[in-house]
Design an enzyme around this catalytic site. Structure first.
Site, PDB file in Angstrom:
ATOM      1  N   ASP A   1      -1.022   9.650   5.683  1.00 30.76           N
ATOM      2  CA  ASP A   1      -0.565   8.632   6.077  1.00 30.76           C
ATOM      3  C   ASP A   1       0.374   9.660   4.421  1.00 30.76           C
ATOM      4  OD1 ASP A   1       1.210   6.926   7.914  1.00 30.76           O
ATOM      5  OD2 ASP A   1      -0.562   5.372   7.574  1.00 30.76           O
TER       6      ASP A   1
ATOM      7  N   GLN B   1      -2.678   0.778  10.284  1.00 32.24           N
ATOM      8  CA  GLN B   1      -1.235   0.540  11.032  1.00 32.24           C
ATOM      9  C   GLN B   1       0.013  -0.487  10.055  1.00 32.24           C
ATOM     10  OE1 GLN B   1       0.317   2.541  12.417  1.00 32.24           O
ATOM     11  NE2 GLN B   1       2.522   1.293  12.458  1.00 32.24           N
TER      12      GLN B   1
ATOM     13  N   LYS C   1       0.405   6.714  18.621  1.00 39.51           N
ATOM     14  CA  LYS C   1      -0.299   7.444  17.879  1.00 39.51           C
ATOM     15  C   LYS C   1      -1.565   8.426  18.774  1.00 39.51           C
ATOM     16  CE  LYS C   1       1.209   5.695  13.615  1.00 39.51           C
ATOM     17  NZ  LYS C   1       1.405   5.504  12.174  1.00 39.51           N
TER      18      LYS C   1
HETATM   19  N1  GUN Z   1       4.347   1.542   9.889  1.00 40.76           N
HETATM   20  C1  GUN Z   1       5.155   2.084  10.232  1.00 40.76           C
HETATM   21  N2  GUN Z   1       5.273   3.127   9.971  1.00 40.76           N
HETATM   22  C2  GUN Z   1       4.342   3.613   9.735  1.00 40.76           C
HETATM   23  C3  GUN Z   1       3.765   4.786   8.850  1.00 40.76           C
HETATM   24  O1  GUN Z   1       4.109   5.997   8.952  1.00 40.76           O
HETATM   25  N3  GUN Z   1       2.219   4.278   8.357  1.00 40.76           N
HETATM   26  C4  GUN Z   1       1.485   3.569   9.064  1.00 40.76           C
HETATM   27  N4  GUN Z   1       0.412   3.239   8.152  1.00 40.76           N
HETATM   28  N5  GUN Z   1       1.592   2.149   9.602  1.00 40.76           N
HETATM   29  C5  GUN Z   1       2.955   2.144   9.131  1.00 40.76           C
END
Ligand code: GUN
Length: 281
Positions: A120, A97, A53
């Site tokens: 998100d 996350q 990311k």
């Molecule tokens: N963990 C797995 N997928 C995601 C996601 O799309 N966003 C976040 N914040 N954590 C994750």
């Protein structure tokens, strides 16, 4: 034979477009768009996701602010950090996350992210706005799936769409997006009776259940559009999706591969959501 939906190529195209928009934004506003990424603990998969990311941010000109807290971080320390990011002018989007270590109250921590910075799309306000077909920030994976359908000229209007999986992150927002696009939507899960028959009725089948090669050719209608959100390992440890790709591709009209399908779109939509969050501020 089916047409392959190339998520990698579409992601590259959208990122190039975004890079230009972001450069124009930075020029006009005299500041960079900022995304804060909070990682707690040492989960190897999460570390890889977060690294990807941050790298993607750099590529399109978003400034990333990365925070890595130890696995034993105290609840109040994580809360203090998220609260500080919530009020920071440099930060347009906040991503915590998941999963968080078990001793932390994830729900409470996520609630500290203002909906306008919730890139998100997990907050109750964003989910509620999506359900009511109002302006919202949409969860990245299902948003990416809608972009793929659009790119390949697949209009869900009037079609029978089946979503396999009911998670808050993928299945539920996916179903709402398809409803908003005028599809007739069925959501299936582990308790669904006669799953095979329900799936076989789908014009558009979106699979997000996390079970390797679960969807076999006999569950798919001739000419269906098949979208595979899965990221699994097969019996030989090779990366695969929730769909038995080799056999299903013979019946589908369009199908996404794994890897190279939905995966590259998810991070792209995170970048897009961060840009949108900045533009709406
Ligand atoms: N963990 C797995 N997928 C995601 C996601 O799309 N966003 C976040 N914040 N954590 C994750």
């Amino acid at each position: 034979m089916s047409t392959l939906i190339d998520g990698k190529a579409l992601a590259a195209k959208l990122r190039a477009e975004l890079k230009e928009k972001i450069a124009a934004f930075s020029e006009e506003k005299g500041r960079q768009i900022g995304l804060a990424v909070v990682l707690v603990g040492e989960d190897p998969a999460s570390q890889v996701y977060v690294r990807n990311k941050i790298k993607a941010c750099e590529e399109v000109g978003i400034r990333s602010y990365s925070y890595h807290l130890p696995a034993a971080a105290q609840e109040q320390d994580v809360e203090a950090l998220v609260s500080e990011l919530a009020s920071s002018d440099n930060v347009d989007g906040i991503l915590v996350q998941l999963p968080l270590p078990k001793h932390l109250d994830a729900e409470k921590i996520l609630r500290l992210i203002p909906p306008a910075k919730d890139v998100d799309g997990f907050s109750a306000e964003n989910v509620g706005n999506l359900a009511m077909h109002r302006e919202s920030i949409v969860a990245c994976t299902p948003f990416g799936v809608m972009k793929m359908l659009e790119e390949y000229g697949i209009d869900p209007k009037g079609k029978s769409a089946v979503v396999l999986g009911r998670s808050n992150i993928v299945g539920k927002p996916m179903a709402m997006l398809l409803i908003n696009a005028d599809a007739t939507v069925t959501v299936c899960h582990s308790k669904t009776r006669d799953l095979k028959a329900v799936c076989a009725g789908a014009d558009i089948l979106v699979v997000a259940i996390g079970r390797a090669k679960f969807v076999t050719a006999d569950m798919v209608k001739e000419g269906a559009v098949v979208i595979d959100v899965g990221m699994d390992r097969d019996e030989n440890g090779k990366l695969c999706g929730d769909v038995d790709f080799e056999n299903v591709k013979e019946k589908a009209s369009f199908i996404t591969p794994v890897p190279g399908g939905v995966g590259p779109m998810t991070i792209t939509m995170l970048l897009y959501n961060t840009y949108i969050a900045a533009a709406r501020r």
